[in-house]
Write a protein that holds these residues in place. Structure first.
Motif, PDB file in Angstrom:
ATOM      1  N   PRO A   1      -3.604   6.529  -2.977  1.00 10.79           N
ATOM      2  CA  PRO A   1      -4.846   5.894  -3.449  1.00 10.79           C
ATOM      3  C   PRO A   1      -5.501   6.625  -4.616  1.00 10.79           C
ATOM      4  CG  PRO A   1      -5.171   6.967  -1.315  1.00 10.79           C
ATOM      5  CD  PRO A   1      -3.699   6.986  -1.593  1.00 10.79           C
TER       6      PRO A   1
ATOM      7  N   VAL B   1      -5.898   3.436  -7.571  1.00 10.45           N
ATOM      8  CA  VAL B   1      -5.398   2.347  -6.742  1.00 10.45           C
ATOM      9  C   VAL B   1      -6.236   2.186  -5.466  1.00 10.45           C
ATOM     10  CG1 VAL B   1      -3.368   1.542  -5.473  1.00 10.45           C
ATOM     11  CG2 VAL B   1      -3.088   2.629  -7.685  1.00 10.45           C
TER      12      VAL B   1
ATOM     13  N   ALA C   1      -2.857   2.842 -11.332  1.00 10.00           N
ATOM     14  CA  ALA C   1      -1.732   1.905 -11.345  1.00 10.00           C
ATOM     15  C   ALA C   1      -0.710   2.345 -12.396  1.00 10.00           C
ATOM     16  CB  ALA C   1      -2.235   0.495 -11.652  1.00 10.00           C
TER      17      ALA C   1
ATOM     18  N   PHE D   1      -8.539  -0.669  -5.433  1.00  6.88           N
ATOM     19  CA  PHE D   1      -7.988  -2.013  -5.604  1.00  6.88           C
ATOM     20  C   PHE D   1      -8.251  -2.878  -4.377  1.00  6.88           C
ATOM     21  CE2 PHE D   1      -4.416  -1.653  -8.994  1.00  6.88           C
ATOM     22  CZ  PHE D   1      -5.325  -1.111  -9.878  1.00  6.88           C
TER      23      PHE D   1
ATOM     24  N   GLY E   1      -3.609  -4.821  -5.052  1.00  9.87           N
ATOM     25  CA  GLY E   1      -2.546  -3.952  -4.538  1.00  9.87           C
ATOM     26  C   GLY E   1      -1.221  -4.704  -4.459  1.00  9.87           C
TER      27      GLY E   1
ATOM     28  N   ARG F   1       0.798  -1.216   0.000  1.00  9.31           N
ATOM     29  CA  ARG F   1       0.000   0.000   0.000  1.00  9.31           C
ATOM     30  C   ARG F   1       0.836   1.275   0.000  1.00  9.31           C
ATOM     31  NH1 ARG F   1      -5.036  -0.125  -2.037  1.00  9.31           N
ATOM     32  NH2 ARG F   1      -5.875  -2.174  -1.630  1.00  9.31           N
TER      33      ARG F   1
END
Lengths: 269, 307
Positions: free
Chosen positions: B86, B125, B90, B128, B133, B82
């Motif tokens: 966020p 992300v 990607a 995800f 992740g 992580r």
């Protein structure tokens, strides 16, 4: 097993220079929504509020009752828009810590000085351009209303050009100050409150301090020292001269940045 | 190759990693095994630079990671799945990483394909799943086509298919001659993946040997034997050799130091009837627990004595 080891050709390690680090930080900076939002808000508040305030005050400024100079109004919105520069500067540092991304960043570029420099260049460049463009647009829009009342300022008037470019300079400096605070505090909310509190709350409260000593404190606080350069004629005549104030502000930013850089290089990420 | 020498990390008075030394060789998967809090992640962060050792040193291919001119080409790491903003997709996450080390943009698509994330490359992300992740983290590790791959708990959050994929990938990377260093707290997984094990507990190295040797040494086995004349058999077994130990009662014995055939032969030679003769292999998890439990006791005793 030995044969397998031999088959893997080691890629020639071309050392990526500062340009590569800069490109990486640039992509990072613009690939989160908070950047677009902050820059958009900077423009909307900075230019929009200037136009709005000039439009609503032009008549009064042109009247005999006016006790302020119209020159104080042509960059009015930047006083509010500076919040966005603080947000942007803080997030450049704290978003890395909040998400744990700093580890990915330093794994990719272990030269921490280069990381910091690249972040500073991207942030400063953006704020310099955005701040200056915003100031020009706000001036052009707001001044149209002032001119209609016959009190418009031309770019040649004293302090006007200085204030427009000064807006970019001041916002860039404020961004750097926030980034330094973010690097030291590493927590978005805490860093934001600290810088906003220092620039807006403490900066304004300091004027109520008694005596010459109190006046001196108020003058040297970063928000007060640095913002004079961003207005042709400042509302508050007791502040430092524009360039003297900005020089002091720049020195304060430099000191805090140096402390932050030292901490950034030494501490674990 | 990764070489750690007397690597130590202390946080205030707490010692997370206590003078550990190990070498991770190319061409193998080296498993880094220990219970949660044993110091695995701290060690891996010291290999990769975000954390500095309090004392000791760790080098990758003979130099400090921080001195590598293009670190992502040399070492690829999954430190925290992580460690991604966020709000970024990607693809942009990989793009900035590629830019930072002047890697060709084509590597971004290559690793996205490799980990099976092409379909969601342009999603944020933050949306995800844990497994996605983790796959992105592995894509990051492989971005620079590095000779050394460091994966911290790569199978966390993966489904069985994903776990198998990571295992195959790790073995494949090692077969290509790369140095592969994988941490886990799952002994069974490591036994399947790793050729060599470095086991730590409480910041110290408890074992550093080939996986097969570790299993032979620590995955204890014994022979369970039941006989109506257990007491007689026990006496015979004890006399049969210096390494033979016998315990148990009420007709059921646990014999160590002699295999099932040996026990059977001995019983037969003396005309003793057996009702059961079973080889009992303790699980790898048991072996791991036994080994690390010792380290916990070892660590707790001096603290109590100091009071």
């Amino acid at each position: 097993m030995t044969a397998a080891v031999a088959t893997r050709a080691v890629a020639p390690a071309r050392s990526p220079g500062f340009g590569a680090v800069l490109r990486a930080e640039w992509i990072k900076f613009w690939s989160v929504r908070s950047t677009t939002w902050s820059v958009a808000m900077l423009f909307v508040l900075g230019a929009g509020l200037t136009v709005l305030v000039c439009a609503s005050s032009a008549e009064w400024l042109a009247s005999s009752e006016a006790d302020e100079s119209p020159a104080s109004f042509v960059t009015w919105g930047l006083m509010i828009a500076q919040v966005t520069a603080v947000v942007l500067g803080t997030l450049v540092a704290t978003a890395e810590y909040g998400t744990g991304m700093i580890r990915a960043t330093l794994a990719a570029v272990p030269r921490r000085g280069a990381v910091l420099a690249a972040k500073a260049v991207v942030l400063t460049g953006t704020l310099l351009v955005a701040g200056t463009v915003t100031a020009f647009v706000g001036y052009l829009g707001g001044n149209a209303f002032l001119s209609a009342e016959g009190i418009g300022l031309s770019l040649d008037d004293e302090g006007v050009l200085r204030a427009l470019f000064g807006s970019g300079l001041y916002l860039a400096g404020l961004g750097l100050l926030s980034m330094a605070a973010g690097l030291l505090i590493r927590h978005t909310a805490a860093a934001l409150s600290t810088v906003l509190g220092l620039v807006f709350v403490v900066g304004n409260m300091a004027f109520v301090l008694p005596g010459a000593w109190g006046e001196w404190i108020a003058k040297v606080l970063p928000g007060n020292a640095g913002s004079v350069v961003a207005t042709p004629v400042h509302f508050n005549p007791s502040l430092l001269e524009p360039w003297a104030g900005f020089a002091l502000f720049a020195a304060e930013v430099a000191v805090l940045l140096a402390v932050a850089a030292m901490a950034f290089r030494r501490r674990d990420a | 190759m990764i070489v750690a020498r007397e690597l130590t990390k202390t946080y205030g008075t707490r010692t997370a990693v206590d003078g550990i030394s190990f070498t991770v060789e190319p061409g193998h998967v080296t498993g880094f095994l220990g219970p949660n809090g044993a110091g695995k992640s701290t060690t891996m962060r010291m290999v990769l630079g975000p954390d500095r050792p309090t004392s000791g040193s760790v080098t990758v291919n003979g130099r400090r990671y921080a001195d590598s001119p293009a670190p992502l080409r040399e070492v690829g790491a999954l430190l925290e799945a992580r460690a991604v903003h966020p709000g970024r997709t990607a693809r942009t996450h990989l793009r900035w990483l590629a830019a930072s080390n002047a890697l060709p943009a084509s590597r971004v698509d290559a690793v996205l394909g490799l980990v099976g994330l092409e379909g969601v490359a342009d999603q944020r992300v933050g949306r995800f799943s844990l497994g996605m992740g983790q796959r992105l983290g592995i894509a990051v590790a492989l971005l620079g086509d590095p000779g050394v791959v460091v994966l911290d708990e790569p199978v966390n959050g993966l489904d069985p298919e994903g776990i198998r994929w990571v295992r195959t990938l790790a073995r494949q990377l090692a077969a290509e001659g790369r140095t592969v260093f994988v941490s886990s707290h799952l002994m069974a997984e490591m036994a399947l993946t790793a050729d060599h094990l470095v086991v730590i507990g409480r910041g110290r190295v408890l074992a550093d040997c080939p996986t097969s040797e570790f299993l032979a040494r620590h995955a204890a086995s014994h022979v369970r034997v039941r006989s109506p004349r257990a007491a007689e058999l026990a006496a015979l077994l004890r006399r049969s050799g210096p390494d033979v130990t016998v315990d148990g009662d009420s007709g059921e014995l646990r014999v160590r130091g002699l295999d099932a055939a040996g026990v059977g032969d001995l019983a037969g030679a003396h005309g003793l009837i057996l009702h059961e003769l079973t080889l009992v292999q303790s699980s790898l998890e048991d072996a791991f627990m036994t080994l690390t439990a010792d380290s916990v006791e070892y660590g707790a005793a001096p603290a109590g004595a100091a009071r």
